[in-house]
Design a protein around this motif. Sequence first.
Motif, mmCIF file in Angstrom:
data_model
loop_
_atom_site.group_PDB
_atom_site.id
_atom_site.type_symbol
_atom_site.label_atom_id
_atom_site.label_comp_id
_atom_site.label_asym_id
_atom_site.label_seq_id
_atom_site.Cartn_x
_atom_site.Cartn_y
_atom_site.Cartn_z
ATOM 1 N N ALA A 166 0.821 -1.231 0.000
ATOM 2 C CA ALA A 166 0.000 0.000 0.000
ATOM 3 C C ALA A 166 0.851 1.276 0.000
ATOM 4 C CB ALA A 166 -0.972 -0.013 1.180
ATOM 5 N N PRO A 167 1.948 1.321 0.772
ATOM 6 C CA PRO A 167 2.724 2.569 0.763
ATOM 7 C C PRO A 167 3.561 2.770 -0.508
ATOM 8 C CG PRO A 167 3.242 1.182 2.691
ATOM 9 C CD PRO A 167 2.473 0.352 1.741
ATOM 10 N N LEU A 168 3.734 1.699 -1.302
ATOM 11 C CA LEU A 168 4.637 1.772 -2.455
ATOM 12 C C LEU A 168 3.904 1.911 -3.780
ATOM 13 C CD1 LEU A 168 6.961 -1.206 -1.412
ATOM 14 C CD2 LEU A 168 7.530 1.236 -1.315
ATOM 15 N N ALA A 169 2.616 1.513 -3.787
ATOM 16 C CA ALA A 169 1.866 1.443 -5.050
ATOM 17 C C ALA A 169 0.971 2.664 -5.214
ATOM 18 C CB ALA A 169 0.999 0.185 -5.047
ATOM 19 N N ASN A 170 0.709 3.039 -6.481
ATOM 20 C CA ASN A 170 -0.305 4.072 -6.728
ATOM 21 C C ASN A 170 -1.702 3.474 -6.707
ATOM 22 O OD1 ASN A 170 2.249 5.029 -8.613
ATOM 23 N ND2 ASN A 170 1.272 6.670 -7.454
ATOM 24 N N TYR A 171 -1.794 2.177 -7.033
ATOM 25 C CA TYR A 171 -3.041 1.449 -6.820
ATOM 26 C C TYR A 171 -2.712 -0.031 -6.616
ATOM 27 C CZ TYR A 171 -2.985 -0.100 -11.764
ATOM 28 O OH TYR A 171 -2.644 -0.679 -12.975
ATOM 29 N N LEU A 172 -3.640 -0.744 -5.975
ATOM 30 C CA LEU A 172 -3.463 -2.169 -5.690
ATOM 31 C C LEU A 172 -4.559 -2.954 -6.397
ATOM 32 C CD1 LEU A 172 -3.058 -1.713 -1.836
ATOM 33 C CD2 LEU A 172 -1.220 -2.405 -3.383
ATOM 34 N N VAL A 173 -4.236 -4.164 -6.797
ATOM 35 C CA VAL A 173 -5.233 -4.999 -7.481
ATOM 36 C C VAL A 173 -5.343 -6.354 -6.784
ATOM 37 C CG1 VAL A 173 -5.928 -6.050 -9.672
ATOM 38 C CG2 VAL A 173 -4.546 -3.959 -9.673
ATOM 39 N N ILE A 174 -6.558 -6.721 -6.425
ATOM 40 C CA ILE A 174 -6.822 -8.054 -5.890
ATOM 41 C C ILE A 174 -7.161 -8.942 -7.084
ATOM 42 C CG2 ILE A 174 -8.339 -9.404 -4.366
ATOM 43 C CD1 ILE A 174 -6.454 -7.424 -2.926
ATOM 44 N N ASN A 175 -6.259 -9.865 -7.377
ATOM 45 C CA ASN A 175 -6.433 -10.701 -8.563
ATOM 46 C C ASN A 175 -7.077 -12.029 -8.157
ATOM 47 O OD1 ASN A 175 -6.265 -12.180 -10.885
ATOM 48 N ND2 ASN A 175 -4.024 -12.277 -10.929
ATOM 49 N N VAL A 176 -8.372 -12.137 -8.434
ATOM 50 C CA VAL A 176 -9.092 -13.380 -8.132
ATOM 51 C C VAL A 176 -9.529 -14.049 -9.432
ATOM 52 C CG1 VAL A 176 -9.937 -12.907 -5.793
ATOM 53 C CG2 VAL A 176 -11.165 -11.959 -7.764
ATOM 54 N N SER A 177 -8.822 -13.744 -10.528
ATOM 55 C CA SER A 177 -9.350 -14.163 -11.828
ATOM 56 C C SER A 177 -8.372 -14.927 -12.692
ATOM 57 C CB SER A 177 -9.841 -12.926 -12.585
ATOM 58 O OG SER A 177 -8.872 -11.903 -12.540
ATOM 59 N N SER A 178 -7.175 -15.232 -12.186
ATOM 60 C CA SER A 178 -6.268 -16.037 -13.002
ATOM 61 C C SER A 178 -6.831 -17.448 -13.117
ATOM 62 C CB SER A 178 -4.876 -16.089 -12.373
ATOM 63 O OG SER A 178 -4.145 -17.139 -12.979
ATOM 64 N N PRO A 179 -6.839 -18.022 -14.346
ATOM 65 C CA PRO A 179 -7.378 -19.382 -14.481
ATOM 66 C C PRO A 179 -6.354 -20.450 -14.108
ATOM 67 C CG PRO A 179 -6.836 -18.507 -16.650
ATOM 68 C CD PRO A 179 -6.495 -17.422 -15.642
ATOM 69 N N ASN A 180 -5.134 -20.047 -13.746
ATOM 70 C CA ASN A 180 -4.055 -21.031 -13.606
ATOM 71 C C ASN A 180 -3.698 -21.399 -12.173
ATOM 72 O OD1 ASN A 180 -3.732 -21.087 -16.473
ATOM 73 N ND2 ASN A 180 -2.786 -19.066 -16.293
ATOM 74 N N THR A 181 -4.457 -20.889 -11.214
ATOM 75 C CA THR A 181 -4.282 -21.293 -9.810
ATOM 76 C C THR A 181 -5.578 -21.971 -9.388
ATOM 77 O OG1 THR A 181 -2.739 -19.502 -9.342
ATOM 78 C CG2 THR A 181 -3.897 -20.436 -7.449
ATOM 79 N N PRO A 182 -5.523 -23.282 -9.115
ATOM 80 C CA PRO A 182 -6.767 -24.008 -8.834
ATOM 81 C C PRO A 182 -7.569 -23.353 -7.711
ATOM 82 C CG PRO A 182 -4.896 -25.517 -9.009
ATOM 83 C CD PRO A 182 -4.326 -24.138 -9.061
ATOM 84 N N GLY A 183 -8.871 -23.178 -7.947
ATOM 85 C CA GLY A 183 -9.762 -22.649 -6.915
ATOM 86 C C GLY A 183 -9.787 -21.124 -6.827
ATOM 87 N N LEU A 184 -8.831 -20.456 -7.490
ATOM 88 C CA LEU A 184 -8.730 -18.996 -7.318
ATOM 89 C C LEU A 184 -10.005 -18.277 -7.760
ATOM 90 C CD1 LEU A 184 -6.276 -16.918 -6.591
ATOM 91 C CD2 LEU A 184 -6.579 -16.269 -8.963
ATOM 92 N N ARG A 185 -10.514 -18.673 -8.917
ATOM 93 C CA ARG A 185 -11.669 -17.927 -9.445
ATOM 94 C C ARG A 185 -12.936 -18.144 -8.622
ATOM 95 N NH1 ARG A 185 -12.022 -19.668 -15.226
ATOM 96 N NH2 ARG A 185 -11.208 -21.562 -14.262
ATOM 97 N N ASP A 186 -12.932 -19.190 -7.770
ATOM 98 C CA ASP A 186 -14.092 -19.384 -6.881
ATOM 99 C C ASP A 186 -14.205 -18.237 -5.885
ATOM 100 O OD1 ASP A 186 -14.320 -21.728 -8.222
ATOM 101 O OD2 ASP A 186 -13.486 -22.985 -6.627
ATOM 102 N N LEU A 187 -13.096 -17.506 -5.669
ATOM 103 C CA LEU A 187 -13.140 -16.370 -4.733
ATOM 104 C C LEU A 187 -14.004 -15.236 -5.273
ATOM 105 C CD1 LEU A 187 -9.359 -16.298 -3.741
ATOM 106 C CD2 LEU A 187 -11.251 -17.048 -2.298
ATOM 107 N N GLN A 188 -14.397 -15.329 -6.547
ATOM 108 C CA GLN A 188 -15.259 -14.290 -7.115
ATOM 109 C C GLN A 188 -16.724 -14.487 -6.701
ATOM 110 O OE1 GLN A 188 -13.446 -13.203 -11.433
ATOM 111 N NE2 GLN A 188 -13.890 -15.351 -11.161
ATOM 112 N N ALA A 189 -17.030 -15.635 -6.081
ATOM 113 C CA ALA A 189 -18.437 -15.945 -5.772
ATOM 114 C C ALA A 189 -18.926 -15.131 -4.578
ATOM 115 C CB ALA A 189 -18.581 -17.429 -5.481
ATOM 116 N N GLY A 190 -20.156 -14.596 -4.709
ATOM 117 C CA GLY A 190 -20.853 -13.737 -3.751
ATOM 118 C C GLY A 190 -20.295 -13.598 -2.344
#
Length: 370
Positions: A166-190
């Motif tokens: 947070a102190p080093l970046a101009n913005y931060l991104v929570i990446n829950v959408s890569s298809p190449n880490t098993p289960g990652l995209r499930d974090l997009q669910a409600g």
Amino acid sequence: MDAFHVIGPLLRLLPPETAHGLSLWALSHGLAPNATDEMMPTDPLLMSRVWGLNFPHPLGLAAGFDKDARALKALLKMGFGFVEVGTVTPLPQPGNPKPRMFRLAADGAVINRFGFNNQGLDVFAARLEAFRGTPDGRGIVGVNIGCNHPTTDAAIDYAAGVSCCAPLANYLVINVSSPNTPGLRDLQAGERLRELLEQVIVSRDTACAGGRRRTPLLLKLAPDLVPQEREAIAGVVMDSVSGSSAKQESGIDGLIISNTTVSRPHTLQGRHRDEVGGLSGRPLFDLSTKVLRDFYRLTKGRLPLVGVGGVGSGRDAYRKIRAGASLVQLYTAFSYYGPALIARISEDLAQLLREDGFSSVAEAVGADER
Ligand SMILES: Cc1cc2nc3c(=O)[nH]c(=O)nc-3n(C[C@H](O)[C@H](O)[C@H](O)COP(=O)(O)O)c2cc1C
């Protein structure tokens, strides 16, 4: 003719990951072409202010090209309006076995299944901090954050990345959408997304307490979400904006749409089209723009959106903006056409905006939806 026109075709004779590694090595050792005044887009029409940041123009480099923040200076000098580095995970990890990146040149596309290979947060943060201490260190840099695989608690991983960067970046991104880490995209669910966002927002607010500028927090989404999933996500995100709880002072500041797709359009020609992984580049343009447009509607234009997926021309960038993007990113077309593409897209974009009577990028955002 810039150096890329000589070196580019030679690089393409190498396997794509080797070529990418060599390019990054050259960039990080100052061996790449710097932007000349001619290359650096400076048209005042393209300047825009988003999240209180002054972007010289709306075209940035998407995450994944410089996962370990090795070549920030060169990439910014090349003319990008902003550069997103990462995905970084708390601990270093090797990613999936090679080969894991495939060119589909006839389609203007790439398939990758890297799986968050990176050197980890400590090395990443040290590099970013060193960059910030240099005369070029004021460029706009986003940090894209992921979780390790395996991890016992993904939210703890994301929160660690957020606190550290947070102190080093101009913005931060929570990446829950890569298809190449098993289960990652499930974090997009409600509900899972709601819980995750609550935790990372608290981390961001804590890291930015005490008068420090609050680092904008973005969420990067997959293009493969079905309409009900998109609605649920928009609901959670808008609740985070309007209904901040006692613990958190604020919400999500923007969305990046989109990551690569697991779908395979039937038009693909390349012999690697059936490789497992995420597809990027030209065949992703229509799908990612449709999802972008949908999120612009669902969020009622109240949240800045970053449009990414298949951008390779000024017209593509313009279409993303008219569909609702305040900023635009690219990766695959840059890997095929090199640095000269940045100035070309910017110039063509400025011309298209002028032709339609817009005096700024901001005026054109979501124009197709009004
Ligand atoms: C080789 C490769 C690696 C990528 N790695 C990441 C990554 O680590 N994190 C991320 O959020 N997106 C990653 N992406 C996705 C891009 O940031 C972008 O969302 C996607 O490629 C669509 O844009 P494009 O069509 O202009 O390439 C990667 C894409 C490619 C081609």
